[in-house]
Design an enzyme around this catalytic site. Sequence first.
Site, mmCIF file in Angstrom:
data_model
loop_
_atom_site.group_PDB
_atom_site.id
_atom_site.type_symbol
_atom_site.label_atom_id
_atom_site.label_comp_id
_atom_site.label_asym_id
_atom_site.label_seq_id
_atom_site.Cartn_x
_atom_site.Cartn_y
_atom_site.Cartn_z
ATOM 1 N N SER A 284 39.124 -14.068 58.463
ATOM 2 C CA SER A 284 38.280 -13.356 57.492
ATOM 3 C C SER A 284 37.369 -12.415 58.254
ATOM 4 O O SER A 284 37.235 -12.511 59.475
ATOM 5 C CB SER A 284 37.415 -14.349 56.717
ATOM 6 O OG SER A 284 36.300 -14.752 57.512
ATOM 7 N N ASP A 285 36.730 -11.473 57.563
ATOM 8 C CA ASP A 285 35.659 -10.743 58.227
ATOM 9 C C ASP A 285 34.415 -11.640 58.185
ATOM 10 O O ASP A 285 34.388 -12.683 57.532
ATOM 11 C CB ASP A 285 35.424 -9.369 57.616
ATOM 12 C CG ASP A 285 34.784 -8.426 58.641
ATOM 13 O OD1 ASP A 285 34.240 -8.912 59.654
ATOM 14 O OD2 ASP A 285 34.808 -7.204 58.433
ATOM 15 N N TRP A 286 33.396 -11.202 58.884
ATOM 16 C CA TRP A 286 32.199 -12.037 59.094
ATOM 17 C C TRP A 286 31.601 -12.481 57.752
ATOM 18 O O TRP A 286 31.043 -11.670 57.014
ATOM 19 C CB TRP A 286 31.176 -11.233 59.880
ATOM 20 C CG TRP A 286 29.929 -11.985 60.229
ATOM 21 C CD1 TRP A 286 28.967 -12.421 59.350
ATOM 22 C CD2 TRP A 286 29.502 -12.376 61.522
ATOM 23 N NE1 TRP A 286 27.980 -13.069 60.021
ATOM 24 C CE2 TRP A 286 28.270 -13.051 61.360
ATOM 25 C CE3 TRP A 286 30.027 -12.233 62.806
ATOM 26 C CZ2 TRP A 286 27.568 -13.568 62.445
ATOM 27 C CZ3 TRP A 286 29.327 -12.742 63.878
ATOM 28 C CH2 TRP A 286 28.109 -13.414 63.694
ATOM 29 N N GLY A 287 31.752 -13.769 57.466
ATOM 30 C CA GLY A 287 31.142 -14.319 56.253
ATOM 31 C C GLY A 287 31.798 -13.857 54.956
ATOM 32 O O GLY A 287 31.282 -14.133 53.861
#
Length: 752
Positions: A284-287
């Site tokens: 995933s991307d950050w968060g």
Amino acid sequence: MKNLLQFFLLFCCSAISGLSISAQQLTNAKKADSVLSLMTLEEKIGQMNQYNDDWLATGPVTIDTDKASQVRKGQVGSLLNCLGTQRVRKWQEIAMQSRLKIPLLFGQDVIHGFITTFPIPLAEACSWDLDAIELSARIAANEASASGINWTFAPMVDIARDPRWGRVMEGAGEDTYLGSKIAFARVKGFQGKKIGNLDAVMACAKHFAGYGAAVGGRDYNSVDMSYRQLWEVYLPPFKATVDAGVATFMNAFNDLNGIPATGNQYLQRDILKGKWGFNGFVVSDWGSIGEMINHGNVGNEYEAAKAAVTAGCDMDMESRNYKNNLATLVADKKVPLNLIDDAVKRILQKKFELGLFDDPYRFCNADREQAALNNPEHARIARQVAAKSIVLLKNNGRLLPLSKETRTIAFIGPLVKPLKQNKGFWDVEVPGVDSNFIVSQWEGLVNKVGKQTALLYAKGCDIEGNDRSGFAEAVSVARQSDVVVVSIGERRDMSGEAKSRSNISIPGVQEELVKELLATGKPVVVLINAGRPLVFNYIADNAPAILYTWWLGSEAGNAIADVLFGDYNPSAKLVMSFPHSVGQVPIYYNHFNTGRPATSDSNHNYNSSYNDLSIYPKYEFGYGLSYTDFEYSNLRFSSNTMKQGDQITVSVTVKNTGKYGGEEIVQLYIRDLVASVVRPVNELKDFKKLALKAGESRELNFVIDREKLSFFSPDPLDGTQMNWIAEPGDFDIMVGASSKDIRLKGRISLLY
Ligand code: BGC
């Protein structure tokens, strides 16, 4: 259990030597299956969990004082932002205390170099030099892997048509064809001959997908686009990375047509893992898993985790939603165990490919780290790549190159002396060592000129603010000189992630400073440093010479001096259109014609123009000058007609008619004149970069095949399926020095 696993791994590792790559992949898959069969659900979920190490962050950080004990329990599969062999080794030792001793992956944003900083990716793309681009990624991989890293979150392959978006600096610009070639080269560079080699890191194609089309150029914003545009413009660079064997993908912050990319099954399961057969894993991307709650298509973390894992997102970067919810989701029978197994197997397989089960510390050799981080050959190549990335926008009266005999040169501006500004955004900050490796612009000029040349300096003004108090000194220094070079632009962190700007003019009073310097009557060369296309009409219209230097990295100073004095003849060409005004944005060369095309800036008679602004860019895609001139002639086709499956060879002769040796980027554009769906006015379909000595000429060949004539449309045989089709009809073939500067044009037909 421990002995069983050790025995099993020993057996597998010794068995693989001498096998072909695909056989090895098969073996790795079996090994991953076997480890999987030993794992508890908690350990499986642990592999899908990635944490930030402590010192650097690109998003909201969750304070977690318990990371070490989680790693020890096998609850973490990967860390990011952990630099240096010592620190990597420390974490890996903790992972080796876990029950199954599954090694950690160490990820890092190695975007344009590691210790040796190369030009920002957008600048480097302007070289159109695929070998140089691959080589810079190779060197970055070499340095990063020596420092304990085995995974880079690069390349970013998002097509970007809006310079307000700060992340344009991280990609390859607006064009799909060029962007795909560069995406391929960057993956090859990072991954080297194969991942598992000591000098290779896993690449990560990001951000899947559509992130570059954020509405209004505002980072993280929504994306709404037709499926044709998605497939034709935004997806091909991602497909190119799969073709190059990319190990991982990262999804994106944006929603695509109402579904967040992170929870988007169509993108991740159907296209990537389905149609394209991608066998790596998706992070995933950050968060971004948790952020789906803000998007509003899931109500809570439990639903967010379910949506992401179902959609095909295998690893959670920093949101902790997998860690906190996947076990319950499995128990509740909302997520089948085989989805978890598939994700974990993909991750384990990469760990096997990297050789980490064999030796978890194989990227932690301190001697190798020292050698790789102090390699003068890397600096030499960085200097060459930087020179290849500088775009000559204007050179009236052939002011450049400057003579090495010049008596007095004034070097003025807020970007002359700083060191770190040259690195641009997304550099890797290795505490204590990086500044030693940067050549400032001042130092570059000092290194270049001989004793006969006096160099004078004045700062003139700051990058931002209204303070004009330094103007008088700058003007006085200019008056004492034969030539003025002025270095202005953005601050390096004005472009990058979360750096969208609605005003893309040159900040502060810098353009006014240039105005005052021009008023002295001295010849003025302007260097513009930036991470995006900026608006600078006064300078563009009045300064005799302009070099767009972007952010060139560690060797910026030397590379700029090489170009200023003609030791390198500039060859770069723009990969994004430069607007006259932010009011034209988004602006790109391969637009549609419309039903009422505007044909000039003076006629606004119910056509598709602005009443108060040009319809043309200030500088177009593919534009860039050289110190020499190139003449194009003799366009020939091996045939004027072709059937599906045939090819036509296009030949053209290019001659260097000037006084200097130089390189030209010869561009081939195609226009499909009549099709069942509207086609762009021209599309780049090939290019060649060639070096010619003064007076030399050469014939070039381009091959046109069905693929170059295709577009994405409902399949005529099955109207429900979209597919790449080439419709019979006429096509204009244009060869030129930019998307506007078409030198030769002809027509071919695709027959029924
Ligand atoms: C960026 C990614 C990056 C990640 C890790 C995110 O904010 O969008 O491109 O790889 O942070 O630093």
